[in-house]
Design an enzyme around this catalytic site. Structure first.
Site, PDB file in Angstrom:
ATOM      1  CE1 TYR A  48     -43.479  17.366  20.177  1.00 31.08           C
ATOM      2  CE2 TYR A  48     -44.331  15.593  18.468  1.00 31.08           C
ATOM      3  CZ  TYR A  48     -44.002  16.963  19.606  1.00 31.08           C
ATOM      4  OH  TYR A  48     -45.848  16.767  20.221  1.00 31.08           O
ATOM      5  CG  HIS A  96     -43.459  12.532  28.184  1.00 32.79           C
ATOM      6  ND1 HIS A  96     -41.852  12.083  29.299  1.00 32.79           N
ATOM      7  CD2 HIS A  96     -43.740  13.448  28.113  1.00 32.79           C
ATOM      8  CE1 HIS A  96     -42.285  12.758  29.540  1.00 32.79           C
ATOM      9  NE2 HIS A  96     -42.280  14.062  29.030  1.00 32.79           N
ATOM     10  NE  ARG A 130     -38.188  19.986  26.181  1.00 42.20           N
ATOM     11  CZ  ARG A 130     -39.442  19.415  26.112  1.00 42.20           C
ATOM     12  NH1 ARG A 130     -40.367  19.255  26.245  1.00 42.20           N
ATOM     13  NH2 ARG A 130     -39.889  18.941  24.198  1.00 42.20           N
ATOM     14  CG  ASN A 132     -42.983  21.544  25.370  1.00 36.53           C
ATOM     15  OD1 ASN A 132     -43.313  21.394  24.384  1.00 36.53           O
ATOM     16  ND2 ASN A 132     -44.218  20.253  25.954  1.00 36.53           N
ATOM     17  CD  GLU A 179     -45.442  23.097  29.035  1.00 38.04           C
ATOM     18  OE1 GLU A 179     -45.891  22.954  29.654  1.00 38.04           O
ATOM     19  OE2 GLU A 179     -44.947  22.289  29.026  1.00 38.04           O
ATOM     20  CE1 TYR A 203     -50.249  15.396  23.513  1.00 39.11           C
ATOM     21  CE2 TYR A 203     -48.202  16.566  22.478  1.00 39.11           C
ATOM     22  CZ  TYR A 203     -48.795  15.964  23.945  1.00 39.11           C
ATOM     23  OH  TYR A 203     -49.181  15.695  25.064  1.00 39.11           O
ATOM     24  CE  LYS A 204     -46.330  21.034  20.359  1.00 36.54           C
ATOM     25  NZ  LYS A 204     -46.092  21.010  21.522  1.00 36.54           N
TER      26      LYS A 204
END
Lengths: 338, 310
Positions: free
Chosen positions: A38, A194, A224, A226, A266, A317-318
């Site tokens: 990150y 978040h 950005r 993601n 994204e 998390y993903k």
């Protein structure tokens, strides 16, 4: 070159979604190096090469009609995917104006806008829409201004209210989320929505990102990238429909990994809304199957290394824990050093 | 940066002039109520940039309007606009930015203006009326001197306007204004520092949550004594003139420092200092932060030579 649309493809059931070679060539591959962590990877959204996904504020590509049809299907079943709190009316009109002005300037073969004071005329020949309306008067449109325009724009949209040195998720159109829900996040502050993200908050990423976003000025947008992974080219991977797609994660085998697993990128674009002082957060999603991805030189090798070395918490998390081993093993055939 | 032409000038009072600014081409960028622009003013060999609130209707992007009070202790910016600017002249603006936005979730808006502090509220009124929001405006001024827009506001707002003429001894009672207001009220104030301090102190004393109290300092750089400056990274030495702000001197030397308000409020231009005596004039940094940073838009060196981490 002007954009042309493919025949209608589906993002559900028989999943006929495919990328043309041109779409693969312009896919926003998000890994500039062999590992991922990150960071506040926000940059000014200055236009880049013609034909790239970074050329215009709002990218329209070959999947436009398919994606708009998919959005309509989602809304038919669940109208709560579009939400506008009462204080976000002005922000909705701001958003409508930004979209109409940019789309008509950037894609004149498909979109046209003419304005006579507050009397506006919008034409979208791609979807066969021809609408006269009064800017600022929602009763002259067939639905809410935000819904009207976002049924015609690829990507999810959140409109954030800026107050008390924070941003609040107070309006949006979210039909293709990577496992988050507008209805659940509605009204939350930046750090609240978040909070499920592991590690990043402790790293100070959200403090710095929020400060940056609060200072975005009119006509100076930022962007950005993601990313995550999705099984099948399913746009609507939302908590509301988890029962329809959650089990797919357990079905990945060495035989289907190349066609079933998709990298989901994204392109997030953030722009100040001039009149309301809100912030537009647009989330333009690009999907690519592993088979399509490895057809591009270098991408298979890089993705192999990124996924192999990804911290456990981020992988979890993903949502890739169930099939990560299978995928990394399959990708290793594209890594010269593996 | 954008170029505009002065398309109209109106004398609102003996010390306040309103300017209408029109783009040389195309529409101007949209803005929200409470926004300001920086006006670049050519003063001899120097350029002074002053921030002025936009007073026009945010829905109208054909023109911007600003109202400028002639400042007694002017470094020349307001004097230039009062004595030299003419209809037809071209000016350079930085794009609008908003450091004093309306809270759109408020149930009721209480606006408190002192003198030229009325300017951001002129744009507020257009937005509030369009939204149909509940609001009231309290306006303190000196009749015949700083009563800009006073009569047109009365015609427009009626009982929602409360006027206090200081020259007639009328005093704004902040305690009365802020006591027992409905849940969801927000108060906004703009004007002299003592008004801002008064509103904040009274609101705090009455238990208002800080998030419901909004203020905009109406200040800009004031002149001081000349001083010398050194940039630690490049070793450059710069002389800052009496009428020049530190920020302007840095810009003249070719440095690009992020900035929005140029009045010591927004915190954008905060710069790390390493040595020297400093006259801190900002409203933004805590005493602790001032140990490390200064705001070059308003603050100055005084005494031993100032060294900045630039």
């Amino acid at each position: 070159m002007s954009v042309q649309f493919t025949e209608l493809q589906s993002y559900r059931d028989d999943f006929t979604f495919r990328n043309s070679p041109a779409a693969i060539a312009r896919f926003p591959f998000p890994f500039p190096e062999d590992s991922y962590m990150y960071s506040v990877n926000i940059e000014p959204a200055t236009p880049r090469a013609p034909g790239s996904v970074y050329q215009h504020w709002f990218d329209i590509d070959e999947h436009y009609r398919s994606e708009m049809a998919e959005r309509a299907l989602v809304l038919d079943k669940d109208s709560s995917r579009c939400l506008v709190m009462p204080h976000m009316q002005e922000a909705s009109w701001d958003a409508l104006q930004l979209f109409m002005e940019h789309l008509s300037a950037d894609y004149p073969q498909w979109f046209a806008l003419s304005c006579d004071g507050n009397r506006w005329h919008w034409r979208n020949t791609a979807l066969g829409i021809d609408q006269h309306f009064t800017f600022g008067d929602a009763s002259t449109l067939p639905c809410e201004p935000l819904e009207f325009i976002t049924r015609q724009v690829q990507g999810d949209i959140a409109l954030l209210d800026q107050r008390d040195n924070d941003l609040f998720m107070d309006a949006g159109m979210v039909t293709s989320p990577a496992d988050w829900s507008l209805a659940f996040d509605a009204g939350m502050s930046f750090k609240q929505w978040h909070s499920p993200v592991p590690m990043a908050n402790q790293m100070g990423v959200f403090d710095r990102a929020l400060k940056y976003l609060l200072n975005i000025q009119v006509d100076q947008p930022v962007r950005r990238l993601n990313w995550t992974l999705t099984i099948n080219p399913r746009m609507d991977s939302s908590p509301e429909t988890f029962h329809e797609w959650g089990a797919d994660r357990g079905q990945i085998t060495p035989d289907n990994v190349g066609s079933a697993v998709h990298l989901r990128v994204e392109l997030q674009f953030m722009a100040r809304l001039p009149r309301s002082n809100g912030l537009m957060f647009s989330i333009r999603t690009y999907l690519i199957s592993m088979n399509e991805l490895v057809s591009h030189p270098g991408w298979g090798q890089r993705l192999h290394r990124v996924l192999r070395d990804l911290p456990e918490a981020i992988a979890d998390y993903k949502g890739m824990t169930l099939y990560r081993q299978t995928l990394v093993q399959w990708l290793s055939q594209f890594d010269e050093l593996a | 940066m954008m170029q505009v032409r002065i398309s109209g000038i109106r004398e609102l009072t003996p010390v306040i002039r309103e300017f209408t600014l029109t783009a040389l081409e195309g529409p101007l960028p949209g803005f929200s109520a409470g926004s300001h622009v920086q006006v670049h003013l050519p003063l001899g060999s120097r350029t002074v940039r002053n921030a002025y609130s936009l007073t026009g209707d945010p829905a109208d992007t054909r023109h911007y309007r600003i109202a400028v009070r002639l400042q007694e202790a002017s470094r020349g910016g307001s004097r230039f606009l009062h004595e030299q600017a003419r209809v037809g002249d071209t000016l350079t603006l930085s794009p609008p930015a908003n450091l004093f936005a309306l809270d759109l979730t408020a149930r009721h808006h209480i606006l408190i203006a002192g003198g030229i502090g009325i300017t951001p509220f002129m744009a507020y009124l257009d937005s509030l009326e369009r939204r149909g929001d509940s609001f009231e405006l309290h306006y303190a001024y000196r009749q015949g001197l700083t009563d800009a827009f006073s009569d047109e506001l009365l015609a427009r707002l009626g009982h929602r306007l409360h006027r206090y003429d200081g020259s007639a001894g009328q005093v704004m009672d902040l305690k009365t204004i802020l006591t027992a207001r409905p849940m969801g009220s927000h108060v906004y104030t703009c004007g002299p520092q003592r008004l801002l301090d008064g509103v904040r102190a009274q609101a705090a004393a009455l238990g208002w949550p800080a998030a419901r109290v909004h203020w905009e300092a109406f200040s800009s750089a004031r002149s001081g004594l000349p001083f010398r400056l050194e940039l630690a990274r490049s070793g450059r030495k710069i002389e800052v003139e009496a009428e020049q702000s530190l920020l302007e001197a840095l810009e003249e030397a070719g440095m690009s420092i992020p900035n929005l308000c140029r009045g010591g409020a927004c915190g954008q231009c905060a710069t790390r200092h390493l040595q020297g005596d400093i006259d801190h004039r900002d409203h933004c940094l805590s005493a602790e932060e001032q140990q490390q940073f200064l705001m070059p838009c308003v603050s100055r060196g005084c005494g031993t030579a100032l060294v900045l981490d630039l």
